[in-house]
Design an enzyme around this catalytic site. Structure first.
Site, PDB file in Angstrom:
ATOM      1  N   ASN A  75       0.855  -1.192   0.000  1.00 34.21           N
ATOM      2  CA  ASN A  75       0.000   0.000   0.000  1.00 34.21           C
ATOM      3  C   ASN A  75       0.893   1.246   0.000  1.00 34.21           C
ATOM      4  OD1 ASN A  75      -1.423   2.265   1.078  1.00 34.21           O
ATOM      5  ND2 ASN A  75      -3.053   0.910   1.745  1.00 34.21           N
ATOM      6  N   ASP A 110      -0.125   4.481  -0.082  1.00 37.90           N
ATOM      7  CA  ASP A 110      -0.833   5.708   0.311  1.00 37.90           C
ATOM      8  C   ASP A 110       0.083   6.729   0.980  1.00 37.90           C
ATOM      9  OD1 ASP A 110      -3.146   4.489  -0.519  1.00 37.90           O
ATOM     10  OD2 ASP A 110      -3.946   4.148   1.498  1.00 37.90           O
ATOM     11  N   HIS A 111       0.969   6.220   1.847  1.00 36.75           N
ATOM     12  CA  HIS A 111       1.688   7.186   2.684  1.00 36.75           C
ATOM     13  C   HIS A 111       2.919   7.789   2.021  1.00 36.75           C
ATOM     14  CE1 HIS A 111      -1.355   6.828   5.556  1.00 36.75           C
ATOM     15  NE2 HIS A 111      -1.236   5.503   5.589  1.00 36.75           N
ATOM     16  N   ARG A 142       3.682  18.873   1.402  1.00 37.06           N
ATOM     17  CA  ARG A 142       4.201  20.097   0.783  1.00 37.06           C
ATOM     18  C   ARG A 142       3.451  20.491  -0.478  1.00 37.06           C
ATOM     19  NH1 ARG A 142       9.446  21.941   2.116  1.00 37.06           N
ATOM     20  NH2 ARG A 142       9.495  21.908   4.368  1.00 37.06           N
ATOM     21  N   HIS A 197      -5.645   3.686  -1.659  1.00 31.92           N
ATOM     22  CA  HIS A 197      -6.964   4.059  -1.138  1.00 31.92           C
ATOM     23  C   HIS A 197      -7.248   5.498  -1.540  1.00 31.92           C
ATOM     24  CE1 HIS A 197      -9.669   4.417   2.742  1.00 31.92           C
ATOM     25  NE2 HIS A 197     -10.310   4.739   1.634  1.00 31.92           N
ATOM     26  N   ARG A 241      -9.327   8.283  -0.885  1.00 35.80           N
ATOM     27  CA  ARG A 241     -10.311   8.697   0.123  1.00 35.80           C
ATOM     28  C   ARG A 241     -11.149   9.846  -0.409  1.00 35.80           C
ATOM     29  NH1 ARG A 241      -8.800   6.563   5.558  1.00 35.80           N
ATOM     30  NH2 ARG A 241     -10.582   7.749   6.277  1.00 35.80           N
ATOM     31  N   ARG A 261      -6.851  12.868   0.924  1.00 35.89           N
ATOM     32  CA  ARG A 261      -5.758  13.305   1.804  1.00 35.89           C
ATOM     33  C   ARG A 261      -4.411  12.692   1.418  1.00 35.89           C
ATOM     34  NH1 ARG A 261      -7.365  10.117   7.334  1.00 35.89           N
ATOM     35  NH2 ARG A 261      -9.322  11.173   6.956  1.00 35.89           N
ATOM     36  N   HIS A 262      -4.425  11.557   0.725  1.00 35.93           N
ATOM     37  CA  HIS A 262      -3.140  11.028   0.231  1.00 35.93           C
ATOM     38  C   HIS A 262      -3.216  10.762  -1.275  1.00 35.93           C
ATOM     39  CE1 HIS A 262      -5.196   7.362   1.476  1.00 35.93           C
ATOM     40  NE2 HIS A 262      -4.890   7.499   2.762  1.00 35.93           N
ATOM     41  N   GLU A 289      -8.735   0.593  -3.118  1.00 37.19           N
ATOM     42  CA  GLU A 289      -9.554   0.682  -1.897  1.00 37.19           C
ATOM     43  C   GLU A 289     -10.453   1.892  -1.987  1.00 37.19           C
ATOM     44  OE1 GLU A 289      -7.399   0.838   1.717  1.00 37.19           O
ATOM     45  OE2 GLU A 289      -6.385  -1.043   1.334  1.00 37.19           O
ATOM     46  N   THR A 307      -7.055   6.654  10.243  1.00 32.62           N
ATOM     47  CA  THR A 307      -6.920   5.532   9.320  1.00 32.62           C
ATOM     48  C   THR A 307      -8.212   4.732   9.375  1.00 32.62           C
ATOM     49  OG1 THR A 307      -5.578   3.574   8.789  1.00 32.62           O
ATOM     50  CG2 THR A 307      -5.798   4.125  11.118  1.00 32.62           C
ATOM     51  N   THR A 308      -8.311   3.682   8.561  1.00 31.59           N
ATOM     52  CA  THR A 308      -9.538   2.881   8.534  1.00 31.59           C
ATOM     53  C   THR A 308      -9.642   2.108   9.842  1.00 31.59           C
ATOM     54  OG1 THR A 308      -9.074   2.677   6.181  1.00 31.59           O
ATOM     55  CG2 THR A 308     -10.883   1.361   7.045  1.00 31.59           C
ATOM     56  N   GLU A 367     -11.226  -9.189   3.218  1.00 32.24           N
ATOM     57  CA  GLU A 367      -9.951  -8.839   3.850  1.00 32.24           C
ATOM     58  C   GLU A 367     -10.229  -8.656   5.333  1.00 32.24           C
ATOM     59  OE1 GLU A 367      -7.271  -6.231   1.865  1.00 32.24           O
ATOM     60  OE2 GLU A 367      -6.415  -5.497   3.736  1.00 32.24           O
ATOM     61  N   HIS A 427      -3.740  -4.421   7.831  1.00 31.71           N
ATOM     62  CA  HIS A 427      -3.853  -3.215   8.639  1.00 31.71           C
ATOM     63  C   HIS A 427      -2.946  -3.313   9.856  1.00 31.71           C
ATOM     64  CE1 HIS A 427      -5.230   0.525  10.306  1.00 31.71           C
ATOM     65  NE2 HIS A 427      -5.838   0.744   9.161  1.00 31.71           N
ATOM     66  N   GLY A 431       1.097  -1.330   4.380  1.00 34.10           N
ATOM     67  CA  GLY A 431       1.498  -0.024   3.891  1.00 34.10           C
ATOM     68  C   GLY A 431       2.310   0.803   4.861  1.00 34.10           C
ATOM     69  N   HIS A 432       1.644   1.326   5.886  1.00 31.68           N
ATOM     70  CA  HIS A 432       2.238   2.374   6.711  1.00 31.68           C
ATOM     71  C   HIS A 432       3.603   1.977   7.267  1.00 31.68           C
ATOM     72  CE1 HIS A 432       2.554   4.967  10.362  1.00 31.68           C
ATOM     73  NE2 HIS A 432       2.203   5.869   9.472  1.00 31.68           N
TER      74      HIS A 432
END
Ligand code: PXP
Length: 252
Positions: A13, A15-16, A24, A49, A51, A55-56, A76, A106-107, A157, A200, A222-223
């Site tokens: 993932n 996303d981050h 920035r 994902h 959203r 946001r990402h 996602e 987060t989810t 999942e 997750h 991911g994270h």
């Protein structure tokens, strides 16, 4: 028991990477570059994902991913009309329906499928017809799994967040109870013919017990991985996760 050894996929993932970029508002770090590196490093799929608040990951990121990826995209999304239209436009390999609250970091939990059965059945039907594999992100709860099966999802999942949080907070009895629930519910979902994924909050410390469940076919991480990539680089960070997953999966 069927030998599933070696068949566990890693979905990375990204996303981050986009979270850092968006801090920035510029163009880097580029999530597409991260996705390409991840697939070269052995990711079997890329998860992103989109959203509601963007946001990402952004719409342009999804477009770019659809163009550059050679591995499947797991898209996602919340069960909204807007996201359904985007998914139907891109037709990613898989869509994973997740609950989404604007204020959450987060989810936080799984989707409430049992109470929304009819609505969700109608919601996912066109996605299935478009050829997307439909996955539902849920808690390890028999009622939710049965409902996911009834609405026609091909994949569930399982949310591993409660297990990972209990581990991180040193609540080891609770962690073991969560793990047991994940184990039982993976087997239950598999017995219904659902493909089982999990994810997750997974880290190098928590991945192996989940990777060892023979019914789990894919982990989405991911994270933690993106965080490790800051120190190790994407390729070694992913390679270490892959190694731990393979080690846990080896037949004893
Ligand atoms: N699976 C699903 C359905 C998710 O929503 C997320 C978080 O976006 C993940 C897996 C990955 O979780 P993490 O970033 O904590 O590894």
């Amino acid at each position: 028991m069927t030998n599933f050894a070696g068949s566990l996929r890693l979905g990375v993932n990204i996303d981050h990477v986009a979270t850092v970029r968006n801090a920035r508002g510029g163009a880097y770090p580029d999530p597409l570059r991260a996705a390409k590196l991840a697939q070269e490093a052995g990711a079997d799929g890329i998860t992103a994902h989109l959203r509601e608040d963007r946001r990402h990951i952004t719409d342009a990121d999804i477009e770019g991913l659809m163009e550059v990826l050679t591995v499947p995209l797991n898209f996602e999304m919340a069960a909204t009309e807007e996201m359904q239209a985007i998914a139907l436009r891109h037709k990613p390999h898989a869509v994973c329906i997740v609950p989404e609250k604007r204020e959450e970091k987060t989810t936080e939990g799984g989707l409430e499928v049992a109470r929304e059965e009819n609505k969700l059945a109608h919601y996912i039907a066109p996605l299935r017809e478009a050829g997307c594999r439909v996955s539902i992100f849920i808690a390890a709860d028999q009622k939710q799994i049965e409902a996911a099966h009834r609405i026609g999802a091909q994949v569930i999942e399982l949310h591993t967040g409660a297990y990972c949080d209990a581990h991180a907070e040193g609540r080891f009895d609770a962690r073991d109870a969560e793990l047991e629930r994940l184990r039982e519910m993976s087997a239950f979902a598999h017995s219904l013919g659902l493909e089982v994924h999990a994810g997750h909050g997974l880290t190098y410390d928590t991945v192996q017990p989940v990777a060892a469940f023979p019914e789990v076919m894919e982990l989405n991480i991911g994270h933690f991985l993106i965080g490790e990539a800051i120190f190790l680089g994407m390729t070694p960070a992913i390679a270490e996760m892959r190694r731990l997953m393979d080690e846990a999966r080896e037949p004893v």
